[in-house]
Design a protein around this motif. Structure first.
Motif, PDB file in Angstrom:
ATOM      1  N   LYS A 138       1.040  -2.795   6.314  1.00  0.00           N
ATOM      2  CA  LYS A 138       0.831  -3.188   7.782  1.00  0.00           C
ATOM      3  C   LYS A 138      -0.610  -2.974   8.290  1.00  0.00           C
ATOM      4  CE  LYS A 138       5.849  -3.010   8.858  1.00  0.00           C
ATOM      5  NZ  LYS A 138       6.296  -2.927   7.402  1.00  0.00           N
ATOM      6  N   ILE A 139      -1.552  -3.120   7.672  1.00  0.00           N
ATOM      7  CA  ILE A 139      -3.076  -2.849   8.047  1.00  0.00           C
ATOM      8  C   ILE A 139      -3.827  -4.311   7.916  1.00  0.00           C
ATOM      9  CG2 ILE A 139      -3.010  -0.720   7.317  1.00  0.00           C
ATOM     10  CD1 ILE A 139      -4.502  -1.042   4.742  1.00  0.00           C
ATOM     11  N   SER A 140      -4.669  -4.472   8.738  1.00  0.00           N
ATOM     12  CA  SER A 140      -5.683  -5.717   8.468  1.00  0.00           C
ATOM     13  C   SER A 140      -6.503  -5.787   7.313  1.00  0.00           C
ATOM     14  CB  SER A 140      -6.383  -5.541   9.774  1.00  0.00           C
ATOM     15  OG  SER A 140      -7.425  -4.791   9.924  1.00  0.00           O
ATOM     16  N   ARG A 141      -6.807  -6.788   6.983  1.00  0.00           N
ATOM     17  CA  ARG A 141      -7.657  -6.967   5.910  1.00  0.00           C
ATOM     18  C   ARG A 141      -9.042  -6.339   6.085  1.00  0.00           C
ATOM     19  NH1 ARG A 141      -6.849 -11.511   2.221  1.00  0.00           N
ATOM     20  NH2 ARG A 141      -9.261 -11.575   1.723  1.00  0.00           N
ATOM     21  N   SER A 142      -9.543  -6.309   7.446  1.00  0.00           N
ATOM     22  CA  SER A 142     -10.930  -5.645   7.602  1.00  0.00           C
ATOM     23  C   SER A 142     -10.734  -4.189   7.550  1.00  0.00           C
ATOM     24  CB  SER A 142     -11.296  -5.900   9.135  1.00  0.00           C
ATOM     25  OG  SER A 142     -10.129  -5.619  10.096  1.00  0.00           O
ATOM     26  N   ALA A 143      -9.729  -3.574   7.950  1.00  0.00           N
ATOM     27  CA  ALA A 143      -9.368  -2.313   7.587  1.00  0.00           C
ATOM     28  C   ALA A 143      -9.173  -1.715   6.170  1.00  0.00           C
ATOM     29  CB  ALA A 143      -7.946  -1.753   8.355  1.00  0.00           C
ATOM     30  N   LEU A 144      -8.771  -2.635   5.591  1.00  0.00           N
ATOM     31  CA  LEU A 144      -8.484  -2.063   3.984  1.00  0.00           C
ATOM     32  C   LEU A 144      -9.963  -2.438   3.394  1.00  0.00           C
ATOM     33  CD1 LEU A 144      -6.640  -1.852   1.579  1.00  0.00           C
ATOM     34  CD2 LEU A 144      -6.547  -4.338   1.191  1.00  0.00           C
ATOM     35  N   TYR A 145     -10.704  -3.543   3.638  1.00  0.00           N
ATOM     36  CA  TYR A 145     -12.009  -3.638   3.119  1.00  0.00           C
ATOM     37  C   TYR A 145     -13.048  -2.493   3.578  1.00  0.00           C
ATOM     38  CZ  TYR A 145     -10.690  -8.629   2.138  1.00  0.00           C
ATOM     39  OH  TYR A 145     -10.216  -9.510   1.253  1.00  0.00           O
TER      40      TYR A 145
END
Length: 346
Positions: free
Chosen positions: A245-252
């Protein structure tokens, strides 16, 4: 249960058992990709003398190494390849058992009788001047919950009464480990952890926070999720984002220092395949293994494998029976250090 099944996995290396010209390859083979071995000026590989014993104590690894001067280097490349996240206790004993360690921008001198902690997720260069070292390798997830707050333990020197108790415990453990049974291991490793935590805690007031606990915990959880799903061809950044439940930008952002999340997944899959090939008893179906790890074509897999390791998967398997990385263990599988260290992940 048979006596063999109860026996603690154990391996022993003695340079006296190996021809002088083969000692470097034999020792480096046992180290695998974990670190590289070299020698200070004036000492040749044929003069290298070492005796090393290692035991798998459930979720810890214990070793005693007595050797002539040498240099061990855990580089950024090694860290990137194996992604090990363990703590390592270095307890130096014996006459002349001094070590100079380069940890980032810091130089640490460890005298005989000294104990220092390092973190295998960070580079380390150790100039070992000889003598004897007791090492214990512990998964980070075992020690961190026992500490009052997250700290950077890389290069922490242990002092005080609890560190003396820990050193005495480790010395006694190396003398008695051969008589332990598997049933006794949880109590022994639990006592080791408690003593280590007690030795570390007095120094916490002088240590800066390593990083926010939420980010550190999330990063470890994501990496463990990736490791558990390496053979899932549908493992993608979107799947990870949905699971946590995290955003793609946070993962990247999280994986940017590691070359990106997609690159990290690819490297971990290749490393997992490499481990499978080095431990395979029979010729594997390379295309099937590659397909299980998300490689759509044999050409893509072959090119990626050679780019990462510098040789092909077929060359690796063809050489495996003659490679010195495999030493027999009593009652256990063939040995290489990285294999054992990955088993610590549980």
């Amino acid at each position: 249960m048979s006596p063999a099944a109860q026996q603690i996995p154990y391996v022993r290396f003695d340079s006296k058992d190996v021809l002088p010209d083969e000692r470097l390859d034999y020792w480096q083979g046992s180290l695998s990709n974990v670190c590289t071995l070299s020698f200070p000026g004036g000492l040749t590989a044929s003069e290298f003398k070492a005796r090393n014993e290692m035991w798998m104590l459930g979720d810890m690894m214990l070793s005693v190494r007595e050797c002539s001067p040498h240099i061990l280097h855990r580089s950024e490349r090694s860290i990137k390849l194996d992604q090990l996240d363990h703590y390592k206790i270095h307890f130096r004993i014996g006459n002349g058992a001094n070590t100079d360690m380069v940890l980032g921008r810091r130089l640490i001198h460890v005298e005989a009788g000294g104990t220092v902690l390092t973190h295998m997720a960070q580079p380390e260069l150790a100039h070992v001047h000889g003598g004897t070292t007791i090492n214990v390798i512990i998964p980070r997830d075992r020690l961190d919950p026992l500490l009052p707050r997250p700290v950077d333990l890389h290069g922490v020197t242990l002092n005080g009464p609890c560190s003396v108790l820990l050193a005495s415990h480790l010395t006694t453990l190396t003398q008695t480990v051969g008589g332990l049974t598997r049933e006794q291991l949880p109590a022994v490793t639990g006592a080791t952890l408690q003593l280590l935590a007690a030795a570390v805690t007095p120094t916490l007031d002088t240590l800066a926070l390593a990083r926010p606990v939420v980010e550190a915990t999330l990063m470890r959880q994501v990496r463990h999720f990736i490791e558990a799903n390496l053979t899932n061809p549908d493992l993608t950044p979107d799947v990870i984002c949905k699971h946590f439940k995290i955003s793609r930008s946070a993962l990247y952002r999280m994986f940017e220092p590691l070359g990106g999340v997609a690159g990290f997944i690819k490297e971990r899959r290749l490393y997992n395949i490499h481990t499978l090939l080095t431990s395979a008893q029979h010729r594997p179906h390379l295309h099937r293994i590659a397909e299980m790890h998300g490689f759509k074509t044999a050409a893509h897999f072959s090119r990626s494998f050679r780019e990462q390791f510098g040789y092909s998967a077929r060359e690796l398997f063809a050489a495996a029976p003659q490679r010195p990385v495999h030493m027999p263990i009593s009652g256990g599988p063939r040995y290489s250090m990285d294999r054992w260290l990955h088993l610590l992940r549980g």
